[in-house]
Design an enzyme around this catalytic site. Structure first.
Site, PDB file in Angstrom:
ATOM      1  N   SER A   1      49.012  43.251  35.962  1.00  0.00           N
ATOM      2  CA  SER A   1      49.064  44.019  37.201  1.00  0.00           C
ATOM      3  C   SER A   1      50.246  43.621  38.078  1.00  0.00           C
ATOM      4  O   SER A   1      51.398  43.768  37.690  1.00  0.00           O
ATOM      5  CB  SER A   1      47.732  43.859  37.938  1.00  0.00           C
ATOM      6  OG  SER A   1      47.631  44.737  39.021  1.00  0.00           O
TER       7      SER A   1
ATOM      8  N   ASP B   1      51.233  47.743  36.801  1.00  0.00           N
ATOM      9  CA  ASP B   1      50.526  48.620  35.862  1.00  0.00           C
ATOM     10  C   ASP B   1      50.168  49.958  36.491  1.00  0.00           C
ATOM     11  O   ASP B   1      49.449  50.753  35.892  1.00  0.00           O
ATOM     12  CB  ASP B   1      49.291  47.932  35.276  1.00  0.00           C
ATOM     13  CG  ASP B   1      48.195  47.678  36.300  1.00  0.00           C
ATOM     14  OD1 ASP B   1      48.505  47.613  37.508  1.00  0.00           O
ATOM     15  OD2 ASP B   1      47.023  47.529  35.899  1.00  0.00           O
TER      16      ASP B   1
END
Length: 445
Positions: free
Chosen positions: A101, A242
């Protein structure tokens, strides 16, 4: 006690347990074995962001899944919500996203999605944990899985995201700065906005394996702010590595957080008769101003623990279709099963075009109540069980009663106590936070 799974899949420093090729292969074997159900040929979709370690982990996962008899579809760098979408549309039994992420490149992670496109339940993760501790049951030689890379996956996702807007909505005349964090959406997100007619100024779209989230993206919006002002853009959008969350910047370079985005989408959808559940779902960290704004619209704010999975759980149980986090995770469940920064941005841009208002006006739905968050690091023990800390918290709650809120919680990833307070009086808020932080420090001294 879980050894591998945390609050959002498995995550860590690469080439250190659990983010090693060996563990990734075992995860493939265990997750594959868990989702082998029935006699049909089983399939898993694997995507990744742009981290250098993604190659290593992807190949290890492919080896693990194929060894237990699962076919693998590899789609390359794609946003997390795209993997959730493709898992469902391809009738796959499992989806995997290799990403950490918003973390730096040297971290990585493995997120798993079930056949319905939702993140795995605690029960599924617990069973995979148990299988990781056992010897895997390998497929017979003739039943080993195959791996195939497909090239049109990005186009499928772009088409699906654009379909979240009516065909009448175009972004002609809108100048957008888009920061893709040198991450998973570096190609798909600029294409989405360009195909809808926007003038796109793209930054953070030259990934090299090492520069994901590096001084760019939703956690470092300085580049976005500077570029919006310098280019005279109407709005700026920053995604994370992401692309499951976003932060927005108005035409003056002012940052807009997830609370204002939820207020805008929630109120707009309510006016259009599209809002379900009678309100919005957010976490305990969302600003009191959002709650008051929604109440003024005749809507509710449902609060959950911190974490988008808890937001989604409440949305599913209560029939809501708008939820999110102050940090920028936006879940619009009519269109996606997880947070999607690109999809949420389209909803904002549709409002921008439809109202003709400047972003600075449109994205200021309410005045945020003064809010302060401080972290106190501790070496061990359970500071929140200390009598003096409990007394300080009770005193703070009494002082803020009717005028604000107090949220005290232990971090799920670090030895930190997070102390957050908000209220109409900024000085009072700071005094309450400092009083509780001092009590925590004294308890751990």
């Amino acid at each position: 006690m879980r050894k591998f799974f945390g609050t959002d899949g498995i995550r860590g420093l690469t080439n250190r347990v659990p983010m090693t090729a060996e563990v990734a292969m075992r995860v493939g074997m265990a997750a594959g074995a868990h989702f082998l159900r029935g006699t049909h040929k089983h399939r898993v979709v694997i995507g990744k962001d742009t981290r250098l370690s993604g190659y290593m982990l992807e190949n290890a996962l492919v080896a693990g899944f194929t060894s237990v008899g699962m076919d693998v579809v590899q789609v390359g760098p794609m946003p997390t919500p795209a993997i959730a979408m493709l898992t469902r549309s391809m009738r796959a039994d499992l989806g995997v996203m290799i990403s950490a992420s918003h973390n730096p490149f040297h971290d990585n992670g493995i997120k798993l999605f079930g056949p319905d496109g939702y993140k795995l339940s605690d029960a599924d993760e617990a069973q995979i944990e148990r299988l990781l501790a056992t010897e895997p049951k390998l497929a017979e030689s003739a039943q080993i899985g195959r791996a195939k890379r497909i090239d049109d996956a990005r186009g499928r996702y772009i088409h699906a995201v654009k379909q979240s807007l009516p065909e009448s909505v175009r972004l002609d005349g809108l100048k957008i700065v888009l920061d893709c964090a040198n991450g998973a959406a570096y190609n798909s997100a600029p294409t989405v906005f360009w195909e809808l007619g926007a003038d796109v100024v793209a930054v953070g779209v030259t990934p090299n394996g090492l520069n994901i989230n590096d001084k760019c993206g939703s956690t470092a919006p300085g580049l976005l702010q500077e570029t919006v002002v310098a280019s005279g853009a109407d709005i700026g959008i920053a995604l994370d590595g992401d692309a499951d969350r976003l932060i927005v910047v108005d035409e003056a370079g002012t940052i807009v957080d997830g609370d204002q985005i939820m207020a805008l989408i929630g109120a707009s959808w309510a006016r259009q008769g599209k809002l379900k559940g009678g309100g919005v779902v957010a976490t305990v960290m969302s600003n009191l101003g959002l709650e008051r704004f929604l109440e003024g619209q005749g809507l509710t704010l449902e609060r959950t623990k911190v974490g988008d999975r808890y937001v989604l759980e409440r949305m599913r149980s209560g029939g809501f279709n708008v939820g999110g986090e102050q940090s920028g995770h936006m879940i619009l469940s009519d269109h996606a099963t997880t947070g999607d920064g690109t999809l949420a941005a389209l909803q904002l841009l549709a409002e921008l075009v439809g109202t003709g208002k400047p972003a600075s006006e449109l994205l200021h739905q309410f005045d945020a109540v003064p809010q302060l968050l401080k972290n106190v690091r501790f070496a061990g023990g359970a500071p929140l069980d200390d009598a003096a800390v409990k007394a300080a918290i009770a005193e703070g709650e009494a002082e803020l009663a009717g005028r604000g809120r107090l949220v005290i919680r232990a971090s799920g990833t670090e030895p930190l106590i997070r102390v957050m307070a908000e209220g109409d009086d900024a000085a009072q808020v700071e005094r309450v936070v400092d009083m509780i932080c001092d009590a925590v420090r004294a308890a751990t001294a």
